[in-house]
Write a protein that holds these residues in place. Structure first.
Motif, PDB file in Angstrom:
ATOM      1  N   GLN A  97      34.170  52.392  57.946  1.00 35.36           N
ATOM      2  CA  GLN A  97      32.846  51.771  57.885  1.00 35.36           C
ATOM      3  C   GLN A  97      32.922  50.256  57.660  1.00 35.36           C
ATOM      4  OE1 GLN A  97      30.071  53.653  58.357  1.00 35.36           O
ATOM      5  NE2 GLN A  97      31.355  55.466  58.572  1.00 35.36           N
ATOM      6  N   ASN A  98      34.129  49.756  57.322  1.00 36.85           N
ATOM      7  CA  ASN A  98      34.285  48.349  56.938  1.00 36.85           C
ATOM      8  C   ASN A  98      33.318  47.979  55.810  1.00 36.85           C
ATOM      9  OD1 ASN A  98      36.445  47.415  58.564  1.00 36.85           O
ATOM     10  ND2 ASN A  98      35.079  47.425  60.332  1.00 36.85           N
ATOM     11  N   THR A  99      33.335  48.812  54.765  1.00 34.35           N
ATOM     12  CA  THR A  99      32.500  48.560  53.596  1.00 34.35           C
ATOM     13  C   THR A  99      33.371  48.635  52.340  1.00 34.35           C
ATOM     14  OG1 THR A  99      31.949  50.917  53.428  1.00 34.35           O
ATOM     15  CG2 THR A  99      30.390  49.510  54.633  1.00 34.35           C
ATOM     16  N   TYR A 100      32.870  48.051  51.275  1.00 38.53           N
ATOM     17  CA  TYR A 100      33.544  48.165  49.976  1.00 38.53           C
ATOM     18  C   TYR A 100      32.539  48.645  48.940  1.00 38.53           C
ATOM     19  CZ  TYR A 100      31.314  43.767  48.562  1.00 38.53           C
ATOM     20  OH  TYR A 100      30.388  42.793  48.257  1.00 38.53           O
ATOM     21  N   SER A 101      33.060  49.240  47.893  1.00 37.29           N
ATOM     22  CA  SER A 101      32.229  49.633  46.757  1.00 37.29           C
ATOM     23  C   SER A 101      33.057  49.466  45.494  1.00 37.29           C
ATOM     24  CB  SER A 101      31.737  51.079  46.906  1.00 37.29           C
ATOM     25  OG  SER A 101      32.820  51.955  47.110  1.00 37.29           O
ATOM     26  N   TYR A 102      32.410  49.096  44.414  1.00 36.78           N
ATOM     27  CA  TYR A 102      33.129  48.989  43.149  1.00 36.78           C
ATOM     28  C   TYR A 102      32.189  49.252  41.978  1.00 36.78           C
ATOM     29  CZ  TYR A 102      31.217  44.221  42.713  1.00 36.78           C
ATOM     30  OH  TYR A 102      30.378  43.140  42.633  1.00 36.78           O
ATOM     31  N   SER A 103      32.801  49.649  40.882  1.00 34.86           N
ATOM     32  CA  SER A 103      32.070  49.835  39.639  1.00 34.86           C
ATOM     33  C   SER A 103      32.919  49.265  38.515  1.00 34.86           C
ATOM     34  CB  SER A 103      31.795  51.322  39.392  1.00 34.86           C
ATOM     35  OG  SER A 103      30.963  51.489  38.255  1.00 34.86           O
ATOM     36  N   SER A 104      32.263  48.653  37.556  1.00 33.57           N
ATOM     37  CA  SER A 104      32.980  48.045  36.439  1.00 33.57           C
ATOM     38  C   SER A 104      32.225  48.342  35.148  1.00 33.57           C
ATOM     39  CB  SER A 104      33.088  46.535  36.663  1.00 33.57           C
ATOM     40  OG  SER A 104      33.722  45.920  35.578  1.00 33.57           O
ATOM     41  N   ILE A 105      32.945  48.906  34.194  1.00 33.14           N
ATOM     42  CA  ILE A 105      32.364  49.256  32.893  1.00 33.14           C
ATOM     43  C   ILE A 105      33.135  48.491  31.833  1.00 33.14           C
ATOM     44  CG2 ILE A 105      31.959  51.119  31.229  1.00 33.14           C
ATOM     45  CD1 ILE A 105      32.213  52.897  33.962  1.00 33.14           C
ATOM     46  N   GLY A 106      32.412  47.728  31.016  1.00 31.78           N
ATOM     47  CA  GLY A 106      33.071  46.913  30.007  1.00 31.78           C
ATOM     48  C   GLY A 106      33.562  45.623  30.620  1.00 31.78           C
ATOM     49  N   ARG A 140      27.838  47.793  46.357  1.00 31.53           N
ATOM     50  CA  ARG A 140      28.364  48.027  47.702  1.00 31.53           C
ATOM     51  C   ARG A 140      28.113  46.820  48.592  1.00 31.53           C
ATOM     52  NH1 ARG A 140      26.686  53.072  45.808  1.00 31.53           N
ATOM     53  NH2 ARG A 140      28.236  54.728  46.174  1.00 31.53           N
ATOM     54  N   GLY A 141      28.980  46.671  49.614  1.00 34.17           N
ATOM     55  CA  GLY A 141      28.805  45.568  50.543  1.00 34.17           C
ATOM     56  C   GLY A 141      29.665  45.746  51.773  1.00 34.17           C
ATOM     57  N   LYS A 142      29.532  44.806  52.708  1.00 33.62           N
ATOM     58  CA  LYS A 142      30.286  44.819  53.960  1.00 33.62           C
ATOM     59  C   LYS A 142      31.635  44.161  53.706  1.00 33.62           C
ATOM     60  CE  LYS A 142      29.315  46.213  58.163  1.00 33.62           C
ATOM     61  NZ  LYS A 142      29.624  47.613  58.343  1.00 33.62           N
ATOM     62  N   ALA A 143      32.709  44.798  54.147  1.00 34.36           N
ATOM     63  CA  ALA A 143      34.060  44.258  53.982  1.00 34.36           C
ATOM     64  C   ALA A 143      34.509  43.641  55.300  1.00 34.36           C
ATOM     65  CB  ALA A 143      35.031  45.355  53.556  1.00 34.36           C
ATOM     66  N   GLY A 144      34.630  42.314  55.310  1.00 35.54           N
ATOM     67  CA  GLY A 144      35.056  41.626  56.529  1.00 35.54           C
ATOM     68  C   GLY A 144      36.531  41.266  56.475  1.00 35.54           C
ATOM     69  N   GLU A 145      37.090  41.021  57.629  1.00 36.17           N
ATOM     70  CA  GLU A 145      38.497  40.643  57.731  1.00 36.17           C
ATOM     71  C   GLU A 145      38.767  39.368  56.930  1.00 36.17           C
ATOM     72  OE1 GLU A 145      41.512  39.168  61.236  1.00 36.17           O
ATOM     73  OE2 GLU A 145      39.842  40.492  61.772  1.00 36.17           O
ATOM     74  N   GLY A 146      39.807  39.385  56.116  1.00 34.50           N
ATOM     75  CA  GLY A 146      40.160  38.218  55.313  1.00 34.50           C
ATOM     76  C   GLY A 146      39.448  38.145  53.974  1.00 34.50           C
ATOM     77  N   MET A 147      38.594  39.118  53.681  1.00 39.17           N
ATOM     78  CA  MET A 147      37.882  39.113  52.402  1.00 39.17           C
ATOM     79  C   MET A 147      38.865  39.324  51.254  1.00 39.17           C
ATOM     80  SD  MET A 147      34.432  41.244  51.589  1.00 39.17           S
ATOM     81  CE  MET A 147      33.416  40.825  50.185  1.00 39.17           C
ATOM     82  N   VAL A 148      38.659  38.589  50.162  1.00 36.65           N
ATOM     83  CA  VAL A 148      39.535  38.661  48.997  1.00 36.65           C
ATOM     84  C   VAL A 148      38.776  39.280  47.823  1.00 36.65           C
ATOM     85  CG1 VAL A 148      40.816  37.292  47.282  1.00 36.65           C
ATOM     86  CG2 VAL A 148      40.978  36.723  49.716  1.00 36.65           C
ATOM     87  N   PHE A 149      39.464  40.167  47.113  1.00 38.29           N
ATOM     88  CA  PHE A 149      38.916  40.802  45.909  1.00 38.29           C
ATOM     89  C   PHE A 149      39.865  40.498  44.750  1.00 38.29           C
ATOM     90  CE2 PHE A 149      37.759  43.298  49.587  1.00 38.29           C
ATOM     91  CZ  PHE A 149      36.416  43.606  49.392  1.00 38.29           C
ATOM     92  N   MET A 150      39.305  40.163  43.604  1.00 39.24           N
ATOM     93  CA  MET A 150      40.106  40.004  42.396  1.00 39.24           C
ATOM     94  C   MET A 150      39.542  40.904  41.310  1.00 39.24           C
ATOM     95  SD  MET A 150      40.939  35.954  42.254  1.00 39.24           S
ATOM     96  CE  MET A 150      39.324  35.440  42.825  1.00 39.24           C
ATOM     97  N   MET A 151      40.418  41.637  40.657  1.00 36.38           N
ATOM     98  CA  MET A 151      40.028  42.499  39.544  1.00 36.38           C
ATOM     99  C   MET A 151      40.918  42.110  38.360  1.00 36.38           C
ATOM    100  SD  MET A 151      39.986  46.684  39.417  1.00 36.38           S
ATOM    101  CE  MET A 151      39.035  46.824  40.912  1.00 36.38           C
ATOM    102  N   PHE A 152      40.327  42.001  37.169  1.00 32.73           N
ATOM    103  CA  PHE A 152      41.118  41.490  36.054  1.00 32.73           C
ATOM    104  C   PHE A 152      40.601  41.996  34.718  1.00 32.73           C
ATOM    105  CE2 PHE A 152      38.062  38.500  37.737  1.00 32.73           C
ATOM    106  CZ  PHE A 152      37.294  38.140  36.647  1.00 32.73           C
TER     107      PHE A 152
END
Length: 198
Positions: A97-106, A140-152
């Motif tokens: 689908q070229n989509t992303y989803s994430y959830s963050s608690i705390g 949720r959102g559209k994930a395009g080529e070259g998209m960067v995600f950071m989780m920390f």
């Protein structure tokens, strides 16, 4: 640690709190034909009990990576009965689908940088997982080529992840730069995961 998966490039910097042998942060990632999943948990407190809780959550995610985020978190919550709590972030990218989803608690932070360089910082749900039911929010959102995600984890101060240091699409550079600039000042367990959707 760096890994060039077929659809996602990933680079991880992790260090225990200064003076600690055990890191209370645990992470897991996996790429399949259809999707990519990455999770980061920070056990409350520090040391071995914190590591025990965060690793229990990763064990669940490793067992059920194909489940929707809401179902994964519910199972993680159940695994924490009788243990210390954790804060948790989960990211999924759906290749079909070229989509992303994430959830963050705390205080697990998530930053997305789209193809045009637009940065978006999530506001995590307050609190933590500790075995009792709680509300969830999945972005949720559209994930395009070259998209960067950071989780920390909270050992990373997001103001230090400035546009100057993260404007590159090179995920290894992002984690190396952070390590060189701030790696010695660790008042907490520190994990920074940088990912690029190829």
């Amino acid at each position: 640690m760096d890994d060039e998966l077929s659809r996602v490039a990933i680079s991880i910097y992790q260090k225990a709190k200064k003076g600690n042998y055990y890191c209370g942060d645990s992470y897991y990632y996996k790429e399949t034909e259809n999707e990519f999943v990455c999770a980061l948990a920070d056990g409350l407190g520090s040391g071995e009990p914190a590591m025990d809780s965060s690793q229990a959550v990763m064990d669940i995610i490793e067992k059920y990576p194909e489940l929707p985020i809401e179902s994964i978190i519910k199972k993680c919550n159940e695994a924490l009965l009788g243990k210390r709590g954790v804060v948790l972030g989960i990211l999924k990218i759906d290749f079909n689908q070229n989509t992303y989803s994430y959830s963050s608690i705390g205080n697990i932070g998530v930053i997305t940088i789209d193809q045009d360089g637009h940065r978006s910082r999530n506001i995590p749900l307050a609190g933590y997982l500790a075995g009792y039911p709680r509300k969830l929010r999945v972005s949720r959102g559209k994930a395009g080529e070259g998209m960067v995600f950071m989780m920390f984890s909270d050992g990373v101060q997001d103001r230090r992840l400035s546009a100057k240091h993260t404007s590159t699409r090179n995920v290894k550079f992002i984690t190396e730069q952070y390590k060189q600039l701030y790696g010695e000042n660790r008042d907490d367990d520190t994990t920074l995961i940088a990912m690029k959707y190829k």
